[in-house]
Write a protein that holds these residues in place. Structure first.
Motif, short mmCIF file in Angstrom:
data_model
loop_
_atom_site.label_atom_id
_atom_site.label_comp_id
_atom_site.label_asym_id
_atom_site.label_seq_id
_atom_site.Cartn_x
_atom_site.Cartn_y
_atom_site.Cartn_z
N MET A 1 33.01 27.60 50.54
CA MET A 1 32.40 26.44 51.20
C MET A 1 32.34 26.67 52.71
N THR A 2 31.21 26.29 53.29
CA THR A 2 31.05 26.46 54.75
C THR A 2 32.16 25.73 55.48
N LYS A 3 32.65 26.38 56.47
CA LYS A 3 33.66 25.71 57.29
C LYS A 3 32.94 25.03 58.43
N ILE A 4 33.36 23.78 58.70
CA ILE A 4 32.75 23.05 59.81
C ILE A 4 33.43 23.45 61.11
N THR A 5 32.68 24.07 61.98
CA THR A 5 33.21 24.45 63.29
C THR A 5 32.74 23.41 64.30
N PRO A 6 33.35 23.38 65.47
CA PRO A 6 32.87 22.45 66.51
C PRO A 6 31.37 22.66 66.81
N ASP A 7 30.90 23.90 66.67
CA ASP A 7 29.47 24.17 66.91
C ASP A 7 28.59 23.45 65.89
N VAL A 8 29.04 23.45 64.64
CA VAL A 8 28.27 22.76 63.60
C VAL A 8 28.22 21.26 63.91
N VAL A 9 29.34 20.72 64.36
CA VAL A 9 29.38 19.30 64.72
C VAL A 9 28.40 19.02 65.87
N ASP A 10 28.38 19.91 66.84
CA ASP A 10 27.44 19.76 67.96
C ASP A 10 25.99 19.72 67.47
N HIS A 11 25.71 20.64 66.56
CA HIS A 11 24.36 20.74 66.01
C HIS A 11 23.98 19.43 65.31
N VAL A 12 24.89 18.94 64.49
CA VAL A 12 24.60 17.73 63.72
C VAL A 12 24.47 16.51 64.65
N THR A 13 25.35 16.43 65.65
CA THR A 13 25.26 15.27 66.55
C THR A 13 23.94 15.30 67.33
N LYS A 14 23.50 16.49 67.67
CA LYS A 14 22.23 16.61 68.37
C LYS A 14 21.09 16.12 67.47
N LEU A 15 21.14 16.54 66.21
CA LEU A 15 20.10 16.10 65.26
C LEU A 15 20.14 14.60 65.06
N CYS A 16 21.34 14.02 65.14
CA CYS A 16 21.48 12.59 64.90
C CYS A 16 21.31 11.78 66.18
N ARG A 17 21.09 12.44 67.28
CA ARG A 17 20.94 11.76 68.58
C ARG A 17 22.16 10.90 68.91
N ILE A 18 23.35 11.44 68.63
CA ILE A 18 24.54 10.70 69.06
C ILE A 18 25.39 11.56 69.98
N HIS A 19 26.14 10.93 70.83
CA HIS A 19 26.97 11.65 71.77
C HIS A 19 28.43 11.45 71.41
N LEU A 20 29.18 12.53 71.36
CA LEU A 20 30.61 12.43 71.04
C LEU A 20 31.44 12.84 72.25
N THR A 21 32.58 12.18 72.40
CA THR A 21 33.54 12.64 73.41
C THR A 21 34.25 13.86 72.83
N ASN A 22 34.97 14.59 73.67
CA ASN A 22 35.69 15.77 73.20
C ASN A 22 36.67 15.44 72.09
N GLU A 23 37.33 14.27 72.26
CA GLU A 23 38.30 13.87 71.23
C GLU A 23 37.63 13.60 69.90
N GLU A 24 36.50 12.87 70.00
CA GLU A 24 35.76 12.54 68.77
C GLU A 24 35.28 13.83 68.08
N ARG A 25 34.85 14.76 68.91
CA ARG A 25 34.34 16.01 68.37
C ARG A 25 35.44 16.71 67.56
N LYS A 26 36.64 16.70 68.11
CA LYS A 26 37.76 17.33 67.43
C LYS A 26 38.10 16.59 66.14
N LYS A 27 38.11 15.25 66.26
CA LYS A 27 38.46 14.41 65.12
C LYS A 27 37.46 14.61 63.97
N PHE A 28 36.15 14.59 64.33
CA PHE A 28 35.13 14.69 63.28
C PHE A 28 35.08 16.09 62.66
N THR A 29 35.37 17.10 63.47
CA THR A 29 35.43 18.45 62.92
C THR A 29 36.47 18.50 61.81
N GLU A 30 37.64 17.91 62.12
CA GLU A 30 38.72 17.87 61.13
C GLU A 30 38.31 17.08 59.89
#
Lengths: 99, 498
Positions: A1-30
C-alpha cells in the motif's frame, strides 16, 4: 500500500484548495497513513468470488421522465451568491481558462 | 480546406512524418431537461434562469438520471456499432473551476455505457473504418464570461444555464492520419447524431465540441511520439485550423532535432495559435471515484432491441440505397442524404414523379438555390413535395419547358400557388406544336444573318445562340428539343442553298 508522505498530503491539499499549517500537515499525514493501514487489513480478506460493490443501497435504475419543472429563476438562484453582476454570478478573474 | 497531413512531404515528395490523430467529441443531447434535474436545456435564455439547487450544486440535493439521456446514448451507441456495458455506473471527476458548481463533474469513467464501436468515412481512396473507443454520459459545465465579453477587468461572470445539460462524449481511437480524415470523421459523426435525433449539433451554440490528440513520428517508426492534447475546439473549422497549426509547429521542432513535449495546449482563435496550458500538471489528477449519489444503471437488453428496431436509416446506408434504387451518382446521393429532411423531401417527390434524376437535379439545383437565396431550410420550404412533383411531372410530359419551369418554381415558392395555376395565369404552357414554333424560328434566322453565316461556314456551335434567341422570342415556352430540331433543319436548307 502506498505510504502517505508529507509530499502526498501537499499534493492533495493543493488539489482540494485548502491550506494546512505545519502541525495539521503532520497530523493528517499520520491519520491518512492509519486509514490506509486499516485498508491493508481489509485486503487480507479473500474477495475472489465477491462482486465489486459501487453502491451500498440495494437499488438500481432510479430514473426520471424527461419532463420540465419550473426552475428557481435567476433571482432566487443568485440570492446566496457572495457576489453578482446583473443576472450573473461574479467570481475572481479567471486566467488561462479553457473557456 | 487544405489537407496539410497529405502535404507534409520532403523535397522528394515523400512524407517525412506520420501523423496520428484521435478525437474526443462532446455532443449536447437534445433532451428537454438536464441530465440530473428537471431544468430546461434551451439555449439563449436569460443567464442563470434555468437553474435549481441540483444543477447549482447546493448541499443536500440528489441527482436523478433523465431516462431519455440513457435512451439517446443507446441510440447513438447502436448507430456507431458499439458494444454495451449493461451495468453502468457514474463517477465523480474532481477539479476546481468556477463553471463547475459542485467542484466535480458527474461522468462515467470505469464503466461507460458503450465501447468498441466504429464508423466508416469515405475517402477518394475508398472506405476507411475509424474505431470508437467508448461513449459515455456526463454533465456539461456552466459558461464563464471573461473580460473580453464583459468589459469587467477584475472579475469573470458565470452562467449556470448550461451546467447539467447532458453530454455524450464519444472517444475515437487514434485512427486518423490526416486533417482531411478528421474532417470526414467529424462530418460523418455529426450526420449520425443528427439523423438519429440524438443531438442537434448546433456548433454556434456549443452543441458540438472537440478535443484532439495529435502526435507525429518519422515514417517507419512504431512509437507514436509525444501526444499533444488540444482543448477548446468548438467548430469543424477550429479543429482543422488548430490541427494544421499543430502539425506545422511539431514538424518544425522535429526537423530542428528538438523534442515535442507531451502536454495540453489551448487553441486561441484570435491569434490562430496554440499555447501550452499554464495550469500545473496536478490539475490533471481528477481523482475519479464512484458517484455515491447515483445508484447503478442496469440496461435491459430488451430496451436495446426496441431502440434498435426504431432506429432511423443511417446516412451511410441511405446513401447506398439512393445510388442503387434511384440510380443517382454517388455525388448527388451524398448531397441529398447529407440531411435527413432533404432526403425525406427527395423521396416524397420521387415517389410521385418517377424520374429520380430529374428530381435530384431540381432538388439540389434550382430549389436549393432559391432556399439559399432566401436563407431558408428545406425543413420550412413553402413548396411541398407534392407540389414540386406536380411541376416536374408537367415538365417531363412536355407541358412546360425547363426555362418556364424555373420561373414557375420561383413563383410557387413566393405565392404558394400550384404549378398548374401559375401556368394558366402566366400563359406558360409549353409550345410543342411544330407549326407554332416554325414561324418564330424563321423570324430569328431572318433577323440574325451574322450568326447564320457563321453556322453555314461550319461553325456549328453557333446554333446555341440561335436556340437561345428563339427561346427568348417565345418567352421560354417553346420546347427546346423541337426548337433545336427545326433550327437545324432550316439552317441545313440555308447551307445547301448557298
Amino acid at each position: 500500500m502506498t505510504k502517505i508522505t508529507p509530499d502526498v498530503v501537499d499534493h492533495v491539499t493543493k488539489l482540494c484548495r485548502i491550506h494546512l499549517t505545519n502541525e495539521e500537515r503532520k497530523k493528517f499525514t499520520e491519520q491518512l497513513n492509519q486509514i490506509l493501514t486499516y485498508m491493508d487489513k481489509l485486503n487480507e480478506l479473500n474477495t475472489e468470488n465477491v462482486e465489486p460493490t459501487s453502491h451500498v443501497v440495494p437499488l438500481e435504475n432510479v430514473l426520471r421522465k424527461d419532463a420540465l419543472s419550473p426552475s428557481l429563476g435567476s433571482e432566487k438562484a443568485l440570492a446566496n451568491a457572495p457576489d453578482k453582476h446583473g443576472e450573473y454570478f461574479k467570481v475572481p478573474r479567471i486566467i488561462n481558462g479553457t473557456e | 480546406m487544405t489537407d496539410i497531413g497529405k502535404n507534409s512531404k520532403d523535397a522528394k515528395g515523400k512524407r517525412q512524418y506520420e501523423i496520428t490523430i484521435g478525437l474526443e467529441v462532446h455532443a449536447a443531447l437534445s433532451t428537454t431537461t438536464k441530465i440530473f434535474c428537471a431544468c430546461g436545456t434551451k439555449f439563449g435564455e436569460a443567464p442563470n434562469s434555468q437553474t435549481c439547487p441540483v444543477c447549482l450544486g447546493m448541499p443536500g440535493v440528489l441527482p436523478v438520471l433523465n431516462e431519455n439521456v440513457v435512451k439517446y446514448a443507446i441510440r447513438a451507441a447502436l448507430a456507431l456499432n458499439c458494444k454495451f456495458n449493461l451495468l453502468n455506473k457514474f463517477d465523480r471527476k474532481n477539479y476546481y473551476y468556477p463553471d463547475l458548481p459542485k467542484n466535480y463533474q458527474i461522468s462515467q469513467d470505469y464503466l461507460p455505457i458503450a465501447h468498441d464501436g466504429c464508423l466508416d468515412i469515405f475517402l477518394s481512396s475508398g472506405k476507411r473504418k475509424i474505431r470508437i473507443n467508448n461513449i459515455h454520459m456526463e454533465e456539461d459545465a456552466g459558461k464563464n464570461l471573461h473580460a473580453g465579453d464583459t468589459g469587467l477587468l477584475d472579475a469573470s461572470l458565470v452562467d449556470f444555464n448550461r451546467a447539467g445539460v447532458p453530454l455524450l462524449e464519444i472517444v475515437t481511437y487514434p485512427d486518423m492520419h490526416s486533417v482531411g480524415e478528421v474532417e470526414k470523421l467529424m462530418t460523418a459523426l455529426r450526420d449520425i447524431l443528427m439523423y438519429t435525433g440524438v443531438a442537434d449539433c448546433k456548433m454556434e451554440e456549443g452543441g458540438l465540441r472537440f478535443e484532439a490528440n495529435i502526435s507525429l513520428m518519422p515514417f517507419g517508426q512504431t512509437d507514436l511520439g509525444p501526444r499533444v492534447e488540444m482543448k477548446n475546439l468548438n467548430s469543424f473549422k477550429t479543429v482543422i485550423k488548430a490541427l494544421n497549426y499543430e502539425i506545422r509547429r511539431q514538424e518544425k521542432s522535429l526537423r530542428q532535432g528538438e523534442k515535442v513535449t507531451q502536454e495540453t495546449r489551448l487553441w486561441d482563435d484570435k491569434s490562430g495559435e496554440t499555447s501550452p496550458m499554464r495550469s500545473k500538471e496536478e490539475a490533471h489528477d481528477y481523482r475519479y471515484f464512484p458517484e455515491p449519489d447515483l445508484v447503478p444503471l442496469v440496461i435491459d437488453e430488451q430496451l436495446i432491441e426496441e431502440i434498435r428496431s426504431s432506429l432511423a436509416e443511417l446516412p451511410a446506408s441511405k446513401l447506398e440505397r439512393f445510388c442503387k434504387d434511384y440510380g443517382l451518382s454517388e455525388y448527388d446521393a451524398r448531397v441529398i442524404t447529407s440531411s435527413r429532411a432533404l432526403a425525406d423531401f427527395y423521396e416524397e417527390v420521387a415517389a410521385v414523379c418517377k424520374e429520380p434524376k430529374t428530381v435530384s437535379n431540381w432538388v439540389t439545383g434550382e430549389l436549393q438555390g432559391i432556399l439559399n437565396e432566401e436563407k431558408r431550410d428545406i425543413g420550412d420550404c413553402p413548396i411541398s413535395p407534392e407540389q414540386l412533383a406536380e411541376l416536374l411531372s408537367l415538365l417531363s410530359k412536355g407541358a412546360v419547358s425547363a426555362p418556364s419551369a424555373k420561373i414557375i418554381l420561383r413563383d410557387m415558392f413566393h405565392s404558394g400557388k400550384s404549378a398548374k395555376a401559375i401556368i394558366e395565369e402566366k400563359g406558360l404552357s409549353q409550345i410543342s406544336d411544330e407549326k407554332d414554333i416554325r414561324p418564330a424560328v424563321k423570324h430569328i434566322i431572318n433577323t440574325n444573318t451574322g450568326i447564320v453565316d457563321d453556322y453555314c461556314k461550319g461553325k456549328e456551335k453557333a446554333i446555341g445562340a440561335l436556340i437561345g434567341k428563339v427561346m427568348k422570342e417565345t418567352r421560354g415556352r417553346a420546347d427546346p428539343t423541337k426548337v433545336s430540331q427545326i433550327l437545324r433543319e432550316l439552317l441545313e436548307e440555308e447551307k445547301r442553298s448557298r
